[in-house]
Write a protein that holds these residues in place. Sequence first.
Motif, PDB file in Angstrom:
ATOM      1  N   PHE A   1     -33.095  47.624  -3.054  1.00 16.31           N
ATOM      2  CA  PHE A   1     -33.761  46.418  -3.550  1.00 16.31           C
ATOM      3  C   PHE A   1     -33.042  45.165  -3.049  1.00 16.31           C
ATOM      4  O   PHE A   1     -33.675  44.182  -2.667  1.00 16.31           O
ATOM      5  N   THR A   2     -31.721  45.201  -3.054  1.00 17.84           N
ATOM      6  CA  THR A   2     -30.933  44.050  -2.599  1.00 17.84           C
ATOM      7  C   THR A   2     -31.219  43.750  -1.134  1.00 17.84           C
ATOM      8  O   THR A   2     -31.400  42.591  -0.750  1.00 17.84           O
ATOM      9  N   GLU A   3     -31.300  44.797  -0.327  1.00 18.43           N
ATOM     10  CA  GLU A   3     -31.604  44.615   1.099  1.00 18.43           C
ATOM     11  C   GLU A   3     -33.011  44.032   1.285  1.00 18.43           C
ATOM     12  O   GLU A   3     -33.207  43.101   2.072  1.00 18.43           O
ATOM     13  N   LEU A   4     -33.972  44.548   0.543  1.00 18.17           N
ATOM     14  CA  LEU A   4     -35.337  44.028   0.605  1.00 18.17           C
ATOM     15  C   LEU A   4     -35.383  42.574   0.134  1.00 18.17           C
ATOM     16  O   LEU A   4     -36.057  41.725   0.733  1.00 18.17           O
ATOM     17  N   ASN A   5     -34.644  42.285  -0.925  1.00 17.36           N
ATOM     18  CA  ASN A   5     -34.612  40.923  -1.464  1.00 17.36           C
ATOM     19  C   ASN A   5     -34.033  39.927  -0.473  1.00 17.36           C
ATOM     20  O   ASN A   5     -34.497  38.792  -0.376  1.00 17.36           O
ATOM     21  N   LEU A   6     -33.027  40.358   0.264  1.00 19.14           N
ATOM     22  CA  LEU A   6     -32.448  39.462   1.265  1.00 19.14           C
ATOM     23  C   LEU A   6     -33.494  39.104   2.315  1.00 19.14           C
ATOM     24  O   LEU A   6     -33.602  37.937   2.713  1.00 19.14           O
ATOM     25  N   SER A   7     -34.293  40.071   2.736  1.00 17.94           N
ATOM     26  CA  SER A   7     -35.324  39.770   3.741  1.00 17.94           C
ATOM     27  C   SER A   7     -36.393  38.843   3.153  1.00 17.94           C
ATOM     28  O   SER A   7     -36.896  37.955   3.845  1.00 17.94           O
ATOM     29  N   ARG A   8     -36.718  39.005   1.876  1.00 15.50           N
ATOM     30  CA  ARG A   8     -37.670  38.092   1.212  1.00 15.50           C
ATOM     31  C   ARG A   8     -37.100  36.675   1.173  1.00 15.50           C
ATOM     32  O   ARG A   8     -37.798  35.706   1.460  1.00 15.50           O
ATOM     33  N   MET A   9     -35.834  36.570   0.798  1.00 14.66           N
ATOM     34  CA  MET A   9     -35.195  35.256   0.711  1.00 14.66           C
ATOM     35  C   MET A   9     -35.115  34.589   2.085  1.00 14.66           C
ATOM     36  O   MET A   9     -35.366  33.393   2.220  1.00 14.66           O
ATOM     37  N   LYS A  10     -34.795  35.383   3.090  1.00 14.22           N
ATOM     38  CA  LYS A  10     -34.711  34.871   4.460  1.00 14.22           C
ATOM     39  C   LYS A  10     -36.053  34.265   4.883  1.00 14.22           C
ATOM     40  O   LYS A  10     -36.114  33.166   5.437  1.00 14.22           O
ATOM     41  N   ARG A  11     -37.139  34.990   4.584  1.00  8.00           N
ATOM     42  CA  ARG A  11     -38.488  34.508   4.924  1.00  8.00           C
ATOM     43  C   ARG A  11     -38.804  33.220   4.166  1.00  8.00           C
ATOM     44  O   ARG A  11     -39.279  32.243   4.752  1.00  8.00           O
ATOM     45  N   LEU A  12     -38.513  33.201   2.873  1.00 13.33           N
ATOM     46  CA  LEU A  12     -38.812  32.020   2.071  1.00 13.33           C
ATOM     47  C   LEU A  12     -37.947  30.827   2.453  1.00 13.33           C
ATOM     48  O   LEU A  12     -38.390  29.679   2.382  1.00 13.33           O
TER      49      LEU A  12
ATOM     50  N   ALA B   1     -47.992  35.796 -12.600  1.00 21.35           N
ATOM     51  CA  ALA B   1     -47.220  36.997 -12.270  1.00 21.35           C
ATOM     52  C   ALA B   1     -46.684  37.641 -13.546  1.00 21.35           C
ATOM     53  O   ALA B   1     -46.663  38.870 -13.678  1.00 21.35           O
ATOM     54  N   HIS B   2     -46.270  36.807 -14.489  1.00 21.79           N
ATOM     55  CA  HIS B   2     -45.758  37.332 -15.754  1.00 21.79           C
ATOM     56  C   HIS B   2     -46.872  38.029 -16.537  1.00 21.79           C
ATOM     57  O   HIS B   2     -46.661  39.099 -17.122  1.00 21.79           O
ATOM     58  N   ASP B   3     -48.060  37.423 -16.525  1.00 19.72           N
ATOM     59  CA  ASP B   3     -49.211  38.039 -17.201  1.00 19.72           C
ATOM     60  C   ASP B   3     -49.521  39.406 -16.599  1.00 19.72           C
ATOM     61  O   ASP B   3     -49.869  40.349 -17.304  1.00 19.72           O
ATOM     62  N   LEU B   4     -49.400  39.511 -15.279  1.00 17.77           N
ATOM     63  CA  LEU B   4     -49.632  40.774 -14.581  1.00 17.77           C
ATOM     64  C   LEU B   4     -48.665  41.858 -15.080  1.00 17.77           C
ATOM     65  O   LEU B   4     -49.067  42.993 -15.352  1.00 17.77           O
ATOM     66  N   VAL B   5     -47.383  41.487 -15.236  1.00 19.51           N
ATOM     67  CA  VAL B   5     -46.372  42.436 -15.721  1.00 19.51           C
ATOM     68  C   VAL B   5     -46.640  42.817 -17.175  1.00 19.51           C
ATOM     69  O   VAL B   5     -46.567  43.993 -17.541  1.00 19.51           O
TER      70      VAL B   5
ATOM     71  N   TYR C   1     -47.273  37.372  -5.114  1.00 22.11           N
ATOM     72  CA  TYR C   1     -46.350  36.348  -4.595  1.00 22.11           C
ATOM     73  C   TYR C   1     -46.726  35.943  -3.164  1.00 22.11           C
ATOM     74  O   TYR C   1     -46.742  34.759  -2.831  1.00 22.11           O
ATOM     75  N   ALA C   2     -47.023  36.910  -2.333  1.00 20.14           N
ATOM     76  CA  ALA C   2     -47.353  36.622  -0.927  1.00 20.14           C
ATOM     77  C   ALA C   2     -48.608  35.764  -0.814  1.00 20.14           C
ATOM     78  O   ALA C   2     -48.654  34.816  -0.019  1.00 20.14           O
ATOM     79  N   LYS C   3     -49.630  36.073  -1.610  1.00 20.76           N
ATOM     80  CA  LYS C   3     -50.880  35.302  -1.559  1.00 20.76           C
ATOM     81  C   LYS C   3     -50.709  33.902  -2.141  1.00 20.76           C
ATOM     82  O   LYS C   3     -51.324  32.952  -1.682  1.00 20.76           O
ATOM     83  N   ASP C   4     -49.871  33.784  -3.168  1.00 20.00           N
ATOM     84  CA  ASP C   4     -49.686  32.498  -3.855  1.00 20.00           C
ATOM     85  C   ASP C   4     -48.880  31.490  -3.026  1.00 20.00           C
ATOM     86  O   ASP C   4     -49.035  30.279  -3.191  1.00 20.00           O
ATOM     87  N   LYS C   5     -48.009  31.992  -2.159  1.00 19.41           N
ATOM     88  CA  LYS C   5     -47.201  31.133  -1.266  1.00 19.41           C
ATOM     89  C   LYS C   5     -46.415  30.040  -2.025  1.00 19.41           C
ATOM     90  O   LYS C   5     -46.354  28.901  -1.598  1.00 19.41           O
ATOM     91  N   THR C   6     -45.851  30.392  -3.156  1.00 17.82           N
ATOM     92  CA  THR C   6     -44.965  29.554  -4.001  1.00 17.82           C
ATOM     93  C   THR C   6     -45.685  28.396  -4.691  1.00 17.82           C
ATOM     94  O   THR C   6     -45.038  27.590  -5.374  1.00 17.82           O
ATOM     95  N   GLN C   7     -47.000  28.300  -4.556  1.00 17.31           N
ATOM     96  CA  GLN C   7     -47.726  27.147  -5.104  1.00 17.31           C
ATOM     97  C   GLN C   7     -47.671  27.089  -6.630  1.00 17.31           C
ATOM     98  O   GLN C   7     -47.455  26.016  -7.206  1.00 17.31           O
TER      99      GLN C   7
END
Length: 196
Positions: A38-49, A148-152, A175-181
């Motif tokens: 998960f940490t490795e995946l998260n780093l790639s997400r953070m890098k992209r963002l 996202a919280h409602d989804l969970v 998250y990907a579709k929302d693009k941080t909006q």
Amino acid sequence: MNVKKPVFSYIEFYEWMVQLVNNKQTSGEKQTENLIQFTELNLSRMKRLNKTTKLIPELENLVTGLKKPQVWYVITEAWCGDSAQNLPVIGEIATAGDKIELRIVLRDENPELIEKYHTNGSKSIPKLIAFSEKGVELFTWGPRPKPAHDLVLDWKENPAGRDFEALEKELHTWYAKDKTQTLQKEFLHLLSALKN
């Protein structure tokens, strides 16, 4: 606020994540294969963002126009997927002006802190607590944008045959579709509500 070290800026936290991934580790005492992945995946997400996050003009203008200093504490861990999706944006907001000091602290190093800031009775992260320079609590946010919280919450109430892996996929697709909006609009609302 009384917190145990380490206390990171966003850049320091990101660089620490790079070290963790290079050393095939994660944060905290539990060094499981899943959490390390998960940490490795998260780093790639953070890098992209880090590369793609651009603040909406209203939020950027509001942050650059802040008059009073604020200190934002974000409670998190390296393995947290929601953190990877939200922390780069929070870092971008904090550095858009010169009035917000961002301090990132680890949940498991600060159990007494997360106990004060449960979400629906759980120690969900990331959790942001904003204070004035005099230590007055201004607002809290977290662990994820409301849709996202409602989804969970919906998944917890009625998994409908979906396992945690299916939820994760659905959540990160959101998250990907929302693009941080949505996250940015939530912070625009929180900061606009303050008497600055």
